[in-house]
Write a protein that holds these residues in place. Sequence first.
Motif, PDB file in Angstrom:
ATOM      1  N   LEU A 170      71.351  19.138   5.971  1.00 25.74           N
ATOM      2  CA  LEU A 170      72.248  19.782   6.845  1.00 25.74           C
ATOM      3  C   LEU A 170      72.481  18.857   8.031  1.00 25.74           C
ATOM      4  CD1 LEU A 170      70.757  22.407   5.803  1.00 25.74           C
ATOM      5  CD2 LEU A 170      71.154  23.757   7.695  1.00 25.74           C
ATOM      6  N   THR A 171      73.507  18.535   8.872  1.00 29.58           N
ATOM      7  CA  THR A 171      73.580  17.333   9.598  1.00 29.58           C
ATOM      8  C   THR A 171      74.266  17.915  10.688  1.00 29.58           C
ATOM      9  OG1 THR A 171      74.016  15.263   9.873  1.00 29.58           O
ATOM     10  CG2 THR A 171      75.748  16.361   8.714  1.00 29.58           C
ATOM     11  N   SER A 230      78.228  15.893  -1.231  1.00 28.46           N
ATOM     12  CA  SER A 230      78.397  16.804  -0.086  1.00 28.46           C
ATOM     13  C   SER A 230      77.427  17.197   0.681  1.00 28.46           C
ATOM     14  CB  SER A 230      79.339  17.743  -0.131  1.00 28.46           C
ATOM     15  OG  SER A 230      78.893  18.824  -1.201  1.00 28.46           O
ATOM     16  N   VAL A 231      77.274  17.470   1.977  1.00 30.67           N
ATOM     17  CA  VAL A 231      76.046  18.003   2.661  1.00 30.67           C
ATOM     18  C   VAL A 231      76.295  19.452   2.837  1.00 30.67           C
ATOM     19  CG1 VAL A 231      75.743  16.111   4.072  1.00 30.67           C
ATOM     20  CG2 VAL A 231      77.210  17.854   5.222  1.00 30.67           C
ATOM     21  N   ALA A 232      75.314  20.324   2.945  1.00 31.28           N
ATOM     22  CA  ALA A 232      75.452  21.772   2.807  1.00 31.28           C
ATOM     23  C   ALA A 232      76.150  22.411   3.869  1.00 31.28           C
ATOM     24  CB  ALA A 232      74.176  22.336   2.771  1.00 31.28           C
ATOM     25  N   ARG A 233      75.919  21.854   5.219  1.00 30.57           N
ATOM     26  CA  ARG A 233      76.548  22.071   6.307  1.00 30.57           C
ATOM     27  C   ARG A 233      76.602  20.990   7.477  1.00 30.57           C
ATOM     28  NH1 ARG A 233      76.354  28.308   8.123  1.00 30.57           N
ATOM     29  NH2 ARG A 233      78.006  28.220   9.624  1.00 30.57           N
ATOM     30  N   VAL A 234      77.891  20.987   8.319  1.00 35.42           N
ATOM     31  CA  VAL A 234      77.950  19.967   9.374  1.00 35.42           C
ATOM     32  C   VAL A 234      78.199  21.109  10.504  1.00 35.42           C
ATOM     33  CG1 VAL A 234      79.379  18.289  10.190  1.00 35.42           C
ATOM     34  CG2 VAL A 234      79.132  18.689   7.830  1.00 35.42           C
ATOM     35  N   LEU A 260      70.217  26.604  16.309  1.00 38.76           N
ATOM     36  CA  LEU A 260      69.389  27.441  15.603  1.00 38.76           C
ATOM     37  C   LEU A 260      69.505  28.539  14.794  1.00 38.76           C
ATOM     38  CD1 LEU A 260      66.181  28.277  15.423  1.00 38.76           C
ATOM     39  CD2 LEU A 260      66.374  29.295  17.390  1.00 38.76           C
ATOM     40  N   PRO A 261      70.573  29.326  15.297  1.00 37.42           N
ATOM     41  CA  PRO A 261      71.100  30.380  14.292  1.00 37.42           C
ATOM     42  C   PRO A 261      71.739  29.983  13.106  1.00 37.42           C
ATOM     43  CG  PRO A 261      72.452  30.394  16.276  1.00 37.42           C
ATOM     44  CD  PRO A 261      71.012  29.557  16.572  1.00 37.42           C
ATOM     45  N   LEU A 262      72.728  28.736  13.215  1.00 31.17           N
ATOM     46  CA  LEU A 262      73.341  28.426  12.197  1.00 31.17           C
ATOM     47  C   LEU A 262      72.603  27.682  11.009  1.00 31.17           C
ATOM     48  CD1 LEU A 262      76.384  26.590  13.655  1.00 31.17           C
ATOM     49  CD2 LEU A 262      76.381  28.495  12.303  1.00 31.17           C
ATOM     50  N   VAL A 263      71.400  26.977  11.552  1.00 28.84           N
ATOM     51  CA  VAL A 263      70.299  26.459  10.580  1.00 28.84           C
ATOM     52  C   VAL A 263      69.706  27.912  10.003  1.00 28.84           C
ATOM     53  CG1 VAL A 263      68.173  25.242  10.397  1.00 28.84           C
ATOM     54  CG2 VAL A 263      70.136  24.200  11.781  1.00 28.84           C
ATOM     55  N   LEU A 264      69.100  28.717  10.678  1.00 31.69           N
ATOM     56  CA  LEU A 264      68.490  29.728   9.977  1.00 31.69           C
ATOM     57  C   LEU A 264      69.215  30.457   9.152  1.00 31.69           C
ATOM     58  CD1 LEU A 264      66.499  31.375  13.138  1.00 31.69           C
ATOM     59  CD2 LEU A 264      65.729  29.815  11.186  1.00 31.69           C
TER      60      LEU A 264
END
Length: 346
Positions: A173-174, A191-195, A206-210
Amino acid sequence: MKGLYCRAAASDAQPKFVIQEATLPEELGSHQVRVQVKACGLSPLDLKLLADVGIQRDLIPVGREVAGVVLQVGPKVSFFQPEDKVVGILPLDSPCSGLCDAIDIDEHYLVQKPEKLSSVCAAASLRDGLCAYTALHTHARIAAGHTLLVMDGGSSFGLMCIQLACYHGVKVLTTSHSPQDHTFLEQLRPSVARVIQVNNGSSDLLPLVLEETGGLGVDIVIDSGVRLQDEEEPEAMKLHPHKHDIISVLGVGGHWVTSHQDLQLDPPDCRLLHLKSASLSFLNPEVWTASSAQQGRYLHILRDIVEKMSTGVLRPRPEEAVPLYEATVVMETVQRQQKKKAVVQL
């Protein structure tokens, strides 16, 4: 021949960069190599670090990431011979500026440059590759299946971390600091999991990573700067996450690798790290050339980095080379912004 040097100013003034004449001794040391420089990378000078390790000079040599061709070798040199193409990082106490036409350097700071890798690309990216390798392997000890959060993935260092982690099967994630970086990172392959976009000065980190990790948090966080307070922060620092946010996104047994030299943790921060059995380490890649204790491992890392760049595993963003006569102005920009990389082609 001419080289670029820094004239250290008073503590509250900007350092000045000047072009000065330089000469080399007629005879090489036993293990020294004379290299004709083809390209030299420019990174911000850490004057405080130099003072901490006792390096105090009126003129400090500038430009340490070099790529070139061996001209001459000392009598006891065993790794290289004339005409070899090499790449390396000058040690902190080197008297040579990497922007000189030729430099003398100990053979134990150099590795062979693969034929497919350009001198400009090698000089521009070697330091960031070393930082990424040190953060992921030496400190975080990444392994397939880990989850990694890289702050500011659009930076040269962040991009190296992402590509190296993806190569080892890590879920990445980045964060992005601009719309351009956001688009670039979303188009990366692998690809990355999430930008996560933070260019507006705030983000739901925090909420997006969780959400992405099923509420577990990440195994590793690599930052590019940390906010210690909510108020009176410089504008550029507002793009960085707060220290509490970083600790909060760590999972149980997680590891935080920070580049922030003056990080201060309050008792509640330490308590949260303790509850998660998490750990913290400081990233200082200068230790590799400041001490010879792990010289063999350092050379192995450099060889692996240039090999991965030549095969396309690590693909740095193209850096436009500038001529030597622009080096003074460019270095002043690099020193002020702390982000921008530059490479000089000789």
